[in-house]
Each structure stands twice: as structure tokens, then as C-alpha cells.
Design an enzyme around this catalytic site. Structure first.
Site, PDB file in Angstrom:
ATOM      1  N   SER A   1     -11.893   6.475   6.340  1.00 14.54           N
ATOM      2  CA  SER A   1     -10.821   6.187   7.310  1.00 14.54           C
ATOM      3  C   SER A   1     -10.698   7.414   7.992  1.00 14.54           C
ATOM      4  O   SER A   1      -9.385   8.168   7.333  1.00 14.54           O
ATOM      5  CB  SER A   1      -9.596   5.255   7.065  1.00 14.54           C
ATOM      6  OG  SER A   1     -10.006   4.235   6.258  1.00 14.54           O
TER       7      SER A   1
ATOM      8  N   CYS B   1      -1.174   0.562  10.310  1.00 13.90           N
ATOM      9  CA  CYS B   1      -1.373  -0.558   9.533  1.00 13.90           C
ATOM     10  C   CYS B   1      -0.323  -1.488   9.037  1.00 13.90           C
ATOM     11  O   CYS B   1       0.625  -0.790   8.518  1.00 13.90           O
ATOM     12  CB  CYS B   1      -2.170   0.099   8.513  1.00 13.90           C
ATOM     13  SG  CYS B   1      -2.709  -1.196   7.188  1.00 13.90           S
TER      14      CYS B   1
ATOM     15  N   CYS C   1       0.748  -1.191   0.141  1.00 12.72           N
ATOM     16  CA  CYS C   1       0.031   0.011   0.043  1.00 12.72           C
ATOM     17  C   CYS C   1       1.009   1.127  -0.004  1.00 12.72           C
ATOM     18  O   CYS C   1       1.865   1.354   0.908  1.00 12.72           O
ATOM     19  CB  CYS C   1      -1.016  -0.001   1.137  1.00 12.72           C
ATOM     20  SG  CYS C   1      -2.109   1.415   1.178  1.00 12.72           S
TER      21      CYS C   1
ATOM     22  N   ASN D   1      -5.627  -2.142  16.772  1.00 16.25           N
ATOM     23  CA  ASN D   1      -4.967  -3.651  16.917  1.00 16.25           C
ATOM     24  C   ASN D   1      -3.462  -3.298  16.869  1.00 16.25           C
ATOM     25  O   ASN D   1      -2.931  -2.711  16.045  1.00 16.25           O
ATOM     26  CB  ASN D   1      -5.359  -4.682  15.853  1.00 16.25           C
ATOM     27  CG  ASN D   1      -6.842  -4.731  15.977  1.00 16.25           C
ATOM     28  OD1 ASN D   1      -7.434  -5.498  17.048  1.00 16.25           O
ATOM     29  ND2 ASN D   1      -7.499  -4.633  14.935  1.00 16.25           N
TER      30      ASN D   1
ATOM     31  N   GLY E   1      -4.016  -2.232   0.482  1.00 21.71           N
ATOM     32  CA  GLY E   1      -4.237  -1.094  -0.477  1.00 21.71           C
ATOM     33  C   GLY E   1      -5.084  -0.242  -0.524  1.00 21.71           C
ATOM     34  O   GLY E   1      -6.026  -0.382   0.444  1.00 21.71           O
TER      35      GLY E   1
ATOM     36  N   CYS F   1      -8.528  -5.684  11.657  1.00 25.44           N
ATOM     37  CA  CYS F   1      -8.234  -4.544  10.833  1.00 25.44           C
ATOM     38  C   CYS F   1      -6.974  -3.910  11.269  1.00 25.44           C
ATOM     39  O   CYS F   1      -6.409  -3.602  12.518  1.00 25.44           O
ATOM     40  CB  CYS F   1      -9.448  -3.414  11.514  1.00 25.44           C
ATOM     41  SG  CYS F   1      -9.057  -1.858  10.688  1.00 25.44           S
TER      42      CYS F   1
ATOM     43  N   CYS G   1      -0.156   4.259   6.245  1.00 25.40           N
ATOM     44  CA  CYS G   1      -0.637   4.613   7.447  1.00 25.40           C
ATOM     45  C   CYS G   1      -0.021   3.793   8.623  1.00 25.40           C
ATOM     46  O   CYS G   1       0.652   2.742   8.338  1.00 25.40           O
ATOM     47  CB  CYS G   1      -2.209   4.208   7.788  1.00 25.40           C
ATOM     48  SG  CYS G   1      -3.222   4.760   6.251  1.00 25.40           S
TER      49      CYS G   1
END
Ligand code: SF4
Length: 361
Positions: free
Chosen positions: A220, A125, A118, A302, A165, A356, A122
Site C-alpha cells: 500500500s 481507512c 487496526c 472511497n 488489520g 477498499c 491509515c
């Protein structure tokens, strides 16, 4: 045995509208195209030789020129907690792509990827920690749904574009795959059961609104304030203000008559205090009309091991940590009391890194 041509193409990359053209060009009746679409998308056939109502010479022609599967399942982990299954696929060029099967009592939803890696990166992530390699093709996107349906033996009833992505940065392939997923003659999945999640690429959200796909959009957002958001998502990569992202999302939901979801990942000490939540409520009050359909999904962060790999050059090096359970409840109640529909999205497959923000290596 079928003789193969040198440069076979991936059949799922052909938009179903183009199938008729190739069938006619091969000297066959146009109506065969609809039969082939049924075999490929509804019966989920992975070998043309099994399409019994198609003439043998057309089956041979298709087998010589096209292949029906491009990826293989390279790994599979099932959650002991909730039945979530995380899949790793290998593409033909040997790249890893992830998808997740999320069964609930009444739905079988899949979360799929749109890119390998991606480019947004972020900070919270795991997918963002995987270097962007390439876009997935339209065929590779829908193939994830076919593969999970076949492997689980279940008909898929919902799709989330929330895997690896940023879907809008692979615009044409994603739009084409959504059209296939919603088409009655192909996957026939209800529009309201498909959600496309974006970090907020404003011009592309507005362009998507005009496609009239009718699927749900999730933004998001994660903060009401651009400074806080910049500590999570690099403004170098996503240079849009929160108000503009929200306005674009509302434009989409009004045009498509769908509910807009605001995703808010809650981080301990970053965006979970009451001052921030009041700003969030004010932001919504300033922009959302009483007739708009809006939902806030609160997601507890998470913990991923990738945090420190992100935000190169960021001045802020806050350590990201999951919030306390009471904080999540408190935020939810705070929003509900102000007439904002808010839910806590429970993590799925947290024990197998399928929740997530965990789809990566
Ligand atoms: S949250 Fe989405 S946009 Fe951000 S890095 Fe992960 S996959 Fe990319």
C-alpha cells in the site's frame, strides 16, 4: 449426547501438522489425522459427529475436547450492484470482524481480516478508525474462508488479506493460515490467487520473503514521496521510507518469483497531479529491474466518514476526496505509456461499505 470437558480448544487453531500428535496421544492410529484434515478443511465439516469414517470413540474424544467453529455471522449485506457480500462476524469474545465475498465471472475470492481493528490507522481507512483490540488467531483467519464458502455454497478460489488489520503485524498466525490455504490437502487454493497486502513493515516483508510462501504481495504505497505518504499513514506507526518499502517488496517478489503489486489509492488534489506521477515513474525506474514483475493498481479513494478521526497530531489536515474519473484514466494511460503495467481496480460493493478502505463500522 457428548460429554464436554471444561476447557475445550478451537480445533482450527491447531496447525494440521499437530493433529497427528494429538490423535496418537489419544490412543488412535496416526493415519486418522489425514482423514480428519480432509473432513475439516476439504469437506468443511463443522461437527465431528458427522465424520462417518472416523471411529465413534475418536469422534467422541474430539467433540469433548475441541470445537470447530468459533465465530457466528452477525450481519450480512449484499450489493445490488455487483453481488459482493459483506459479512460481519462475532468472535467468542464478542468482537466484530469483517470479511467480504467477491464473486466474478470466473473466480470466487474472499477478502479477510487478520486483526480486530487496526493499529496502523491509515487516515483513509474505516478499519483504521476501529481501535485495535487483538490479533485474530490462525483458526479465526481460516474460519472466515470456511464460513463464506459454506454460506455462499461456493468453493473459494482466491483470498485477499486486505480486510481489517495489518497482516504482517500478526505474523505467525497469518503465515500459518497461508500455509493452510495453499496446502493441497487443506484448502488447495493456488498461490498466485492469494494476495497479502501490507502497508510496508520492512523487516517483516524481508522475513516473509524467506518463508517461500509463493503468494503475491501488495504494497500500500499511495505516493512516491515520503512527505505526501506521511499525510496518509502516520510515520509514528510506520517509520519506513518508501524506497525501503519498495526494495523490500522487490526482494520478496524476486525470492518468490511473483508479481509485486503497488497499490495506489488516488485522492483528489493530494497525489493525483502529473508532477507526483512523474516522481512515481522515476521511483519505479530507479528501483525496478526489467526482469521484475510489477503491477500498479490504481484505486479511486472511497469516501469514508472516518477521515477526521485519524492522524491525531498531524500537521496536515487535507480533506480527502475521491478523484475525478478522467484523472484515473489519465494516470493509468500515463503509466502504461511508460511501460508500467497499470490497472484501475474498480470498487466492489461500494453500496454496502465493502469496498477498499470501507471495512469498519
Ligand atoms: S489500510 Fe490496512 S493498514 Fe491501513 S488502517 Fe486500513 S486495515 Fe489498517
Amino acid at each position: 449426547m457428548t460429554k464436554e470437558t471444561g476447557a475445550k480448544k478451537f480445533f482450527l487453531d491447531i496447525e494440521p501438522d499437530g493433529i497427528e500428535k494429538l490423535i496418537v496421544a489419544a490412543g488412535h492410529d496416526a493415519y486418522r489425522a489425514a482423514q480428519i484434515v480432509t473432513w475439516v478443511y476439504q469437506k468443511q465439516c463443522d461437527d465431528f459427529s458427522t465424520c462417518t469414517n472416523i471411529p465413534a470413540d475418536l469422534r467422541t474424544y474430539l467433540s469433548q475436547h475441541y470445537y470447530l467453529r468459533s465465530m457466528t455471522i452477525a450481519g450480512k449485506k449484499m450489493s445490488a450492484i455487483d453481488g459482493t457480500v459483506r459479512y460481519e462476524f462475532k468472535t467468542r469474545d464478542n468482537l466484530s470482524v469483517f470479511a467480504v465475498f467477491l464473486p466474478t465471472r470466473d473466480r470466487r475470492t474472499v477478502c479477510i481480516s487478520s486483526q480486530v481493528g487496526c493499529p496502523i490507522q491509515c487516515r483513509f481507512c474505516a478499519s483504521g478508525a476501529v481501535k485495535m483490540k487483538r490479533n485474530l488467531t490462525r483458526g479465526e483467519i481460516v474460519e472466515q474462508v470456511l464460513a463464506l464458502s459454506k454460506d455462499t455454497g461456493q468453493r473459494i478460489t482466491g483470498v485477499l488479506f486486505m480486510g481489517m488489520g495489518e497482516p504482517l503485524l500478526n505474523y505467525n498466525a497469518v503465515v500459518s493460515s497461508v500455509r493452510s490455504l495453499t496446502d493441497f490437502h487443506q484448502f488447495g487454493i493456488g498461490r498466485r490467487h492469494i494476495t497479502l497486502s501490507t502497508v510496508g513493515i520492512v523487516p517483516l516483508i524481508r522475513r516473509l520473503a524467506e518463508e517461500q510462501l509463493g503468494v503475491r504481495l501488495a504494497l500500500s504505497l499511495h505516493a512516491p514521496d515520503d512527505d505526501v505518504r506521511r499525510t496518509l499513514i502516520s510515520e509514528r506507526v510506520v517509520p519506513f521510507r518508501i524506497v525501503d518499502i519498495l526494495e523490500a517488496g522487490l526482494f520478496y517478489s524476486r525470492k518468490n518469483k511473483t508479481r509485486l503489486t503497488l497499490e495506489y489509492i488516488v485522492f483528489d488534489g493530494v497525489n493525483d497531479d502529473m508532477k507526483t506521477m512523474k516522481s512515481f515513474v522515476d521511483l519505479i525506474a530507479r528501483h525496478v529491474h526489467p526482469t521484475d514483475l510489477l503491477q500498479v493498481n490504481l484505486i479511486a479513494y472511497n469516501d469514508t466518514v472516518h477521515d477526521s478521526m485519524h492522524m491525531e497530531g498531524s500537521k496536515t489536515r487535507l480533506r480527502l476526496a475521491p478523484p475525478r474519473r478522467e484523472t484515473m484514466e489519465h494516470i493509468k494511460n500515463f503509466l502504461i505509456k511508460r511501460d508500467i503495467l497499470a490497472i484501475i481496480r474498480e470498487p466492489k460493493g461500494a453500496d454496502i461499505e465493502a469496498a477498499c478502505g470501507q471495512l469498519g463500522f
